[in-house]
Design a protein around this motif. Sequence first.
Motif, PDB file in Angstrom:
ATOM      1  N   GLU A 186       0.856  -1.181   0.000  1.00  9.32           N
ATOM      2  CA  GLU A 186       0.000   0.000   0.000  1.00  9.32           C
ATOM      3  C   GLU A 186       0.895   1.235   0.000  1.00  9.32           C
ATOM      4  O   GLU A 186       1.579   1.520   0.987  1.00  9.32           O
ATOM      5  N   ILE A 187       0.905   1.955  -1.112  1.00 12.96           N
ATOM      6  CA  ILE A 187       1.776   3.118  -1.260  1.00 12.96           C
ATOM      7  C   ILE A 187       0.933   4.358  -1.016  1.00 12.96           C
ATOM      8  O   ILE A 187       0.156   4.775  -1.883  1.00 12.96           O
ATOM      9  N   GLY A 188       1.051   4.929   0.170  1.00 16.76           N
ATOM     10  CA  GLY A 188       0.236   6.066   0.560  1.00 16.76           C
ATOM     11  C   GLY A 188       0.928   7.390   0.313  1.00 16.76           C
ATOM     12  O   GLY A 188       2.049   7.447  -0.198  1.00 16.76           O
ATOM     13  N   SER A 189       0.264   8.456   0.713  1.00 18.59           N
ATOM     14  CA  SER A 189       0.821   9.788   0.493  1.00 18.59           C
ATOM     15  C   SER A 189       2.022  10.059   1.387  1.00 18.59           C
ATOM     16  O   SER A 189       2.945  10.780   1.003  1.00 18.59           O
ATOM     17  N   THR A 190       2.042   9.474   2.584  1.00 19.72           N
ATOM     18  CA  THR A 190       3.160   9.714   3.507  1.00 19.72           C
ATOM     19  C   THR A 190       3.874   8.434   3.920  1.00 19.72           C
ATOM     20  O   THR A 190       5.073   8.468   4.198  1.00 19.72           O
ATOM     21  N   THR A 191       3.150   7.314   3.991  1.00 14.65           N
ATOM     22  CA  THR A 191       3.774   6.052   4.401  1.00 14.65           C
ATOM     23  C   THR A 191       3.469   4.945   3.398  1.00 14.65           C
ATOM     24  O   THR A 191       2.452   4.977   2.706  1.00 14.65           O
ATOM     25  N   THR A 192       4.378   3.989   3.335  1.00 16.55           N
ATOM     26  CA  THR A 192       4.210   2.800   2.497  1.00 16.55           C
ATOM     27  C   THR A 192       4.226   1.575   3.394  1.00 16.55           C
ATOM     28  O   THR A 192       5.076   1.460   4.286  1.00 16.55           O
ATOM     29  N   LYS A 193       3.255   0.670   3.168  1.00 19.44           N
ATOM     30  CA  LYS A 193       3.169  -0.549   3.971  1.00 19.44           C
ATOM     31  C   LYS A 193       3.243  -1.767   3.062  1.00 19.44           C
ATOM     32  O   LYS A 193       2.847  -1.714   1.896  1.00 19.44           O
ATOM     33  N   VAL A 194       3.731  -2.862   3.629  1.00 16.34           N
ATOM     34  CA  VAL A 194       3.666  -4.157   2.960  1.00 16.34           C
ATOM     35  C   VAL A 194       3.098  -5.154   3.956  1.00 16.34           C
ATOM     36  O   VAL A 194       3.621  -5.312   5.067  1.00 16.34           O
ATOM     37  N   ASN A 195       1.992  -5.809   3.583  1.00 13.79           N
ATOM     38  CA  ASN A 195       1.332  -6.799   4.437  1.00 13.79           C
ATOM     39  C   ASN A 195       1.476  -8.185   3.826  1.00 13.79           C
ATOM     40  O   ASN A 195       1.370  -8.346   2.602  1.00 13.79           O
ATOM     41  N   ALA A 196       1.698  -9.168   4.685  1.00 13.75           N
ATOM     42  CA  ALA A 196       1.865 -10.550   4.232  1.00 13.75           C
ATOM     43  C   ALA A 196       0.765 -11.431   4.833  1.00 13.75           C
ATOM     44  O   ALA A 196       0.476 -11.344   6.031  1.00 13.75           O
ATOM     45  N   PHE A 197       0.156 -12.273   3.974  1.00  6.33           N
ATOM     46  CA  PHE A 197      -0.915 -13.174   4.401  1.00  6.33           C
ATOM     47  C   PHE A 197      -0.655 -14.568   3.849  1.00  6.33           C
ATOM     48  O   PHE A 197      -0.141 -14.727   2.742  1.00  6.33           O
ATOM     49  N   SER A 198      -1.054 -15.573   4.636  1.00  3.86           N
ATOM     50  CA  SER A 198      -0.979 -16.959   4.160  1.00  3.86           C
ATOM     51  C   SER A 198      -2.139 -17.761   4.720  1.00  3.86           C
ATOM     52  O   SER A 198      -2.668 -17.448   5.804  1.00  3.86           O
ATOM     53  N   LYS A 199      -2.540 -18.773   3.973  1.00  7.13           N
ATOM     54  CA  LYS A 199      -3.575 -19.702   4.436  1.00  7.13           C
ATOM     55  C   LYS A 199      -2.870 -20.897   5.062  1.00  7.13           C
ATOM     56  O   LYS A 199      -2.160 -21.652   4.382  1.00  7.13           O
ATOM     57  N   ILE A 200      -3.058 -21.062   6.368  1.00 13.56           N
ATOM     58  CA  ILE A 200      -2.367 -22.105   7.123  1.00 13.56           C
ATOM     59  C   ILE A 200      -3.408 -23.027   7.743  1.00 13.56           C
ATOM     60  O   ILE A 200      -4.263 -22.581   8.515  1.00 13.56           O
ATOM     61  N   ASP A 201      -3.345 -24.315   7.392  1.00  9.81           N
ATOM     62  CA  ASP A 201      -4.315 -25.304   7.889  1.00  9.81           C
ATOM     63  C   ASP A 201      -5.753 -24.845   7.654  1.00  9.81           C
ATOM     64  O   ASP A 201      -6.629 -24.985   8.522  1.00  9.81           O
ATOM     65  N   GLY A 202      -5.988 -24.266   6.480  1.00 16.27           N
ATOM     66  CA  GLY A 202      -7.342 -23.867   6.106  1.00 16.27           C
ATOM     67  C   GLY A 202      -7.799 -22.530   6.655  1.00 16.27           C
ATOM     68  O   GLY A 202      -8.933 -22.110   6.394  1.00 16.27           O
ATOM     69  N   ILE A 203      -6.935 -21.840   7.420  1.00 18.01           N
ATOM     70  CA  ILE A 203      -7.311 -20.559   8.027  1.00 18.01           C
ATOM     71  C   ILE A 203      -6.382 -19.469   7.499  1.00 18.01           C
ATOM     72  O   ILE A 203      -5.151 -19.621   7.524  1.00 18.01           O
ATOM     73  N   TRP A 204      -6.989 -18.355   7.041  1.00 13.28           N
ATOM     74  CA  TRP A 204      -6.174 -17.230   6.578  1.00 13.28           C
ATOM     75  C   TRP A 204      -5.557 -16.495   7.763  1.00 13.28           C
ATOM     76  O   TRP A 204      -6.253 -16.162   8.717  1.00 13.28           O
ATOM     77  N   CYS A 205      -4.261 -16.273   7.686  1.00 14.12           N
ATOM     78  CA  CYS A 205      -3.523 -15.647   8.789  1.00 14.12           C
ATOM     79  C   CYS A 205      -2.772 -14.406   8.291  1.00 14.12           C
ATOM     80  O   CYS A 205      -2.273 -14.371   7.163  1.00 14.12           O
ATOM     81  N   PHE A 206      -2.712 -13.417   9.145  1.00 15.71           N
ATOM     82  CA  PHE A 206      -1.902 -12.226   8.904  1.00 15.71           C
ATOM     83  C   PHE A 206      -0.533 -12.480   9.485  1.00 15.71           C
ATOM     84  O   PHE A 206      -0.378 -12.685  10.691  1.00 15.71           O
ATOM     85  N   LEU A 207       0.497 -12.481   8.631  1.00 18.86           N
ATOM     86  CA  LEU A 207       1.846 -12.819   9.076  1.00 18.86           C
ATOM     87  C   LEU A 207       2.587 -11.624   9.643  1.00 18.86           C
ATOM     88  O   LEU A 207       3.356 -11.763  10.596  1.00 18.86           O
ATOM     89  N   GLY A 208       2.380 -10.440   9.048  1.00 16.93           N
ATOM     90  CA  GLY A 208       3.089  -9.274   9.548  1.00 16.93           C
ATOM     91  C   GLY A 208       2.991  -8.105   8.596  1.00 16.93           C
ATOM     92  O   GLY A 208       2.508  -8.218   7.468  1.00 16.93           O
ATOM     93  N   GLN A 209       3.467  -6.958   9.079  1.00 16.34           N
ATOM     94  CA  GLN A 209       3.414  -5.710   8.319  1.00 16.34           C
ATOM     95  C   GLN A 209       4.732  -4.966   8.454  1.00 16.34           C
ATOM     96  O   GLN A 209       5.275  -4.844   9.550  1.00 16.34           O
TER      97      GLN A 209
END
Length: 451
Positions: free
Chosen positions: A9-32
Amino acid sequence: MECDVLVAEIGSTTTKVNAFSKIDGIWCFLGQGQGTTTVADGDVTVGLKCAADDLCRRLGCNEITGREFLASSSAAGGLRMTVHGLVRDMTVKAAREAALGAGANVSLVTSGKLRKSDIEKVRAISPNIIMIAGGLDYGERETALHNAMMISESGLKAPVVYAGNIENQGEIKSILKDYGGKVYLVDNVYPRVDELNVEPARRVIQKVFEEHIVEAPGMHKVRKLINGRIMPTPGAVMEAAKLLHEYLGDLMVIDVGGATTDVHSVAEGSEEISRILIAPEPLAKRTVEGDLGVYVNRWNLAELIGTDELEREFGEGAGDLVSHLRPIPSDGNELRMAARLADKAVEVSVRRHAGVRRHLYGEAGGRQDVAEGKDLTAVRHIIGTGGALTRLPGGKDILERIQRFGRGGELLPKNECQVHLDIMYIMSSVGVMAGSHREGALELLRWSLGI
């Protein structure tokens, strides 16, 4: 390290990168990971790399990749559009709603036939997209045809979206056959009296954005990195809001950023108000307040609060605190000031977004109750996203106060709302992800919002 979905996500002041994975059938947020957006340095990929490196440090890996790499952007002003319709309160309004809901920033709106002076204004704006609308289906035709001819002869090359009277489509295509940019024909945004049809235009606008997003310095490099969807960030938030509406019902989302504050509502409203509305409103509505950003526009917010009030709260050094506020505040006083500015941004933006109920009096002395604008009275869920509300202290308290804003005839939420914060600050990223992983996106949204 490889994850299932990586979203930048490239914003006007900050840029973020989010990582997601499906683990054992459940979607998980890994980090930002987070970094400062580097438009001013001439290349947004510098800030993107900083955010990716930050994510790697947090995850304890040397490198991270995604099977799907998606993105959203609002850098360099985001998606700039000009809108040209027939009647300001009808087709122009419908076209503007379509543009804003897709995540665009509408830089110029004109009604009636374009003049040479209008074309000069369009050139000065250098829009990413030009929208031509006007005329009910099988109604007035000449204005849109004239405007297409003016655009055709202008020398402009921005993509053109035509969303007016469908009877004109063949002639519009002929008029613009030698135009320098791509031309897209879509269903009329205002096909019949009191009927809005904005979703087809919104989808095309987002498609055009994906094909042509090279405006911010270095964005062409980002486009080469992406192997999936890329959207305007506000459009991604709207997609997430519409997905949540299917689960929760009427809701609103407030996104306070460094440069703007966006308010999104997906709300049918109450039957009582719908009976007295004098003009139709879209189910999904977005307003963007370009003067209400906690960093770029911090002095606007400070003036709205008032010098005396700020000095009462922060002491005589309040002005210096505002002057030296950083894009990502860190110490106590900075955090408190940024939160105070965010509080004001929420108050002003929500009032601007909401409609109003008022009384009209006729010559014979009779009174008629009418309503205009977006009805938020049936909203039961208020959601906060964006860095200011999710990372600064007191974000939930700021949102709770919305229910106490109502005065007079303002069509604001009542005192029965649940307030949710996008704790992990992933709403826009999940909105992009919803295009390919709809159920997973809803799962992650509910988790981040605590629902």
